[in-house]
Design a protein around this motif. Structure first.
Motif, PDB file in Angstrom:
ATOM      1  N   UNK A  88       0.890  -1.131   0.044  1.00 55.26           N
ATOM      2  CA  UNK A  88       0.063  -0.082  -0.072  1.00 55.26           C
ATOM      3  C   UNK A  88       0.837   1.290   0.011  1.00 55.26           C
ATOM      4  N   UNK A  89       2.033   1.264   0.681  1.00 59.49           N
ATOM      5  CA  UNK A  89       2.761   2.418   0.429  1.00 59.49           C
ATOM      6  C   UNK A  89       3.496   2.817  -0.458  1.00 59.49           C
ATOM      7  N   UNK A  90       3.707   1.530  -1.462  1.00 54.32           N
ATOM      8  CA  UNK A  90       4.308   1.651  -2.916  1.00 54.32           C
ATOM      9  C   UNK A  90       3.275   2.084  -3.584  1.00 54.32           C
ATOM     10  N   UNK A  91       2.002   1.720  -3.542  1.00 61.76           N
ATOM     11  CA  UNK A  91       0.939   1.993  -4.423  1.00 61.76           C
ATOM     12  C   UNK A  91       0.585   3.580  -4.212  1.00 61.76           C
ATOM     13  N   UNK A  92       0.694   3.977  -2.948  1.00 60.62           N
ATOM     14  CA  UNK A  92       0.160   5.383  -2.684  1.00 60.62           C
ATOM     15  C   UNK A  92       1.275   6.249  -3.118  1.00 60.62           C
ATOM     16  N   UNK A  93       2.532   5.694  -3.165  1.00 57.69           N
ATOM     17  CA  UNK A  93       3.764   6.722  -3.463  1.00 57.69           C
ATOM     18  C   UNK A  93       3.554   6.715  -4.873  1.00 57.69           C
ATOM     19  N   UNK A  94       3.384   5.727  -5.711  1.00 56.62           N
ATOM     20  CA  UNK A  94       3.312   5.598  -7.050  1.00 56.62           C
ATOM     21  C   UNK A  94       2.185   6.568  -7.706  1.00 56.62           C
ATOM     22  N   UNK A  95       0.819   6.526  -6.681  1.00 54.05           N
ATOM     23  CA  UNK A  95      -0.137   7.394  -7.268  1.00 54.05           C
ATOM     24  C   UNK A  95       0.245   8.838  -6.947  1.00 54.05           C
ATOM     25  N   UNK A  96       0.755   9.019  -5.942  1.00 48.12           N
ATOM     26  CA  UNK A  96       1.387  10.441  -5.525  1.00 48.12           C
ATOM     27  C   UNK A  96       2.302  10.851  -6.523  1.00 48.12           C
ATOM     28  N   UNK A  97       3.364  10.126  -7.011  1.00 45.48           N
ATOM     29  CA  UNK A  97       4.169  10.406  -8.050  1.00 45.48           C
ATOM     30  C   UNK A  97       3.563  10.817  -9.282  1.00 45.48           C
ATOM     31  N   UNK A  98       2.616  10.029  -9.720  1.00 50.23           N
ATOM     32  CA  UNK A  98       2.215  10.230 -10.991  1.00 50.23           C
ATOM     33  C   UNK A  98       1.037  11.464 -10.865  1.00 50.23           C
ATOM     34  N   UNK A  99       0.382  11.706  -9.841  1.00 51.23           N
ATOM     35  CA  UNK A  99      -0.195  12.745  -9.692  1.00 51.23           C
ATOM     36  C   UNK A  99       0.625  14.096  -9.973  1.00 51.23           C
ATOM     37  N   UNK A 100       1.834  14.088  -9.049  1.00 55.62           N
ATOM     38  CA  UNK A 100       2.675  15.236  -8.708  1.00 55.62           C
ATOM     39  C   UNK A 100       3.401  15.438 -10.305  1.00 55.62           C
ATOM     40  N   UNK A 101       3.958  14.482 -10.688  1.00 50.44           N
ATOM     41  CA  UNK A 101       4.729  14.594 -11.788  1.00 50.44           C
ATOM     42  C   UNK A 101       4.021  14.540 -13.156  1.00 50.44           C
ATOM     43  N   UNK A 102       2.824  13.960 -13.334  1.00 47.94           N
ATOM     44  CA  UNK A 102       2.259  13.697 -14.456  1.00 47.94           C
ATOM     45  C   UNK A 102       0.959  14.371 -14.840  1.00 47.94           C
ATOM     46  N   UNK A 103       0.165  14.153 -13.947  1.00 49.45           N
ATOM     47  CA  UNK A 103      -1.438  14.608 -13.802  1.00 49.45           C
ATOM     48  C   UNK A 103      -1.544  16.288 -13.901  1.00 49.45           C
TER      49      UNK A 103
END
Length: 151
Positions: A88-103
């Motif tokens: 879950x930590x990896x998943x939410x880190x991935x979601x945060x990364x995508x949101x911050x750096x892509x979305x």
């Protein structure tokens, strides 16, 4: 002395979020699982009036259900809790990364580009459509409709 105190308070406020103290008594302070997992013996097993089992069976069933639910949860959380926390930590880190750096950059870029397009679109509408609709309104403005009831 006052400056030292405010600097100390500032350090406490800026304290790293990863080392904050957790509450071992209230483990759901935001009540996210309030309606989800509150399952007691009475929610699962109930005997209607007239179909009672022996009192000893009822008490033993209650104890068995409660204790097995408690220990199964503890065993599962001991075995799977830490691996799932990593997942879950990896998943939410991935979601945060995508949101911050892509979305967010894509949305900001789109809004900047669409602003230019909207100005050109607005200019075209005001240049070509406004005179047309104004002329049509003057043509149709003198049309009168009269309704008569004929017997």
């Amino acid at each position: 002395m006052a400056e030292e105190r405010s600097e100390l308070e500032e350090r406490i406020i800026i304290k790293d979020q990863h080392t904050k103290e957790i509450d071992l008594v209230n483990r759901d302070p935001k009540h996210i699982n309030e309606d989800v997992v509150k399952v007691d013996f009475e929610d699962v097993i109930a005997e209607p009036v007239g179909t009672y089992s022996f009192d000893g069976v009822w008490k033993t069933s209650y104890t068995t259900f409660t204790v097995s639910k408690y220990w199964c949860y503890r065993l599962l959380s001991a075995i799977l809790g830490i691996p799932l926390a990593v997942v879950w930590g990896f998943l939410f880190a991935l979601i945060s990364f995508c949101h911050i750096w892509a979305v967010v950059p894509c949305i900001k870029s789109y809004l900047i580009e669409i602003q230019c397009v909207s100005r050109i679109y607005s200019l075209c509408i005001h240049t070509f459509c406004d005179p047309l609709f104004e002329a049509l309104s003057k043509i149709c403005g003198n049309i009168r409709v009269a309704l008569r009831k004929e017997i």
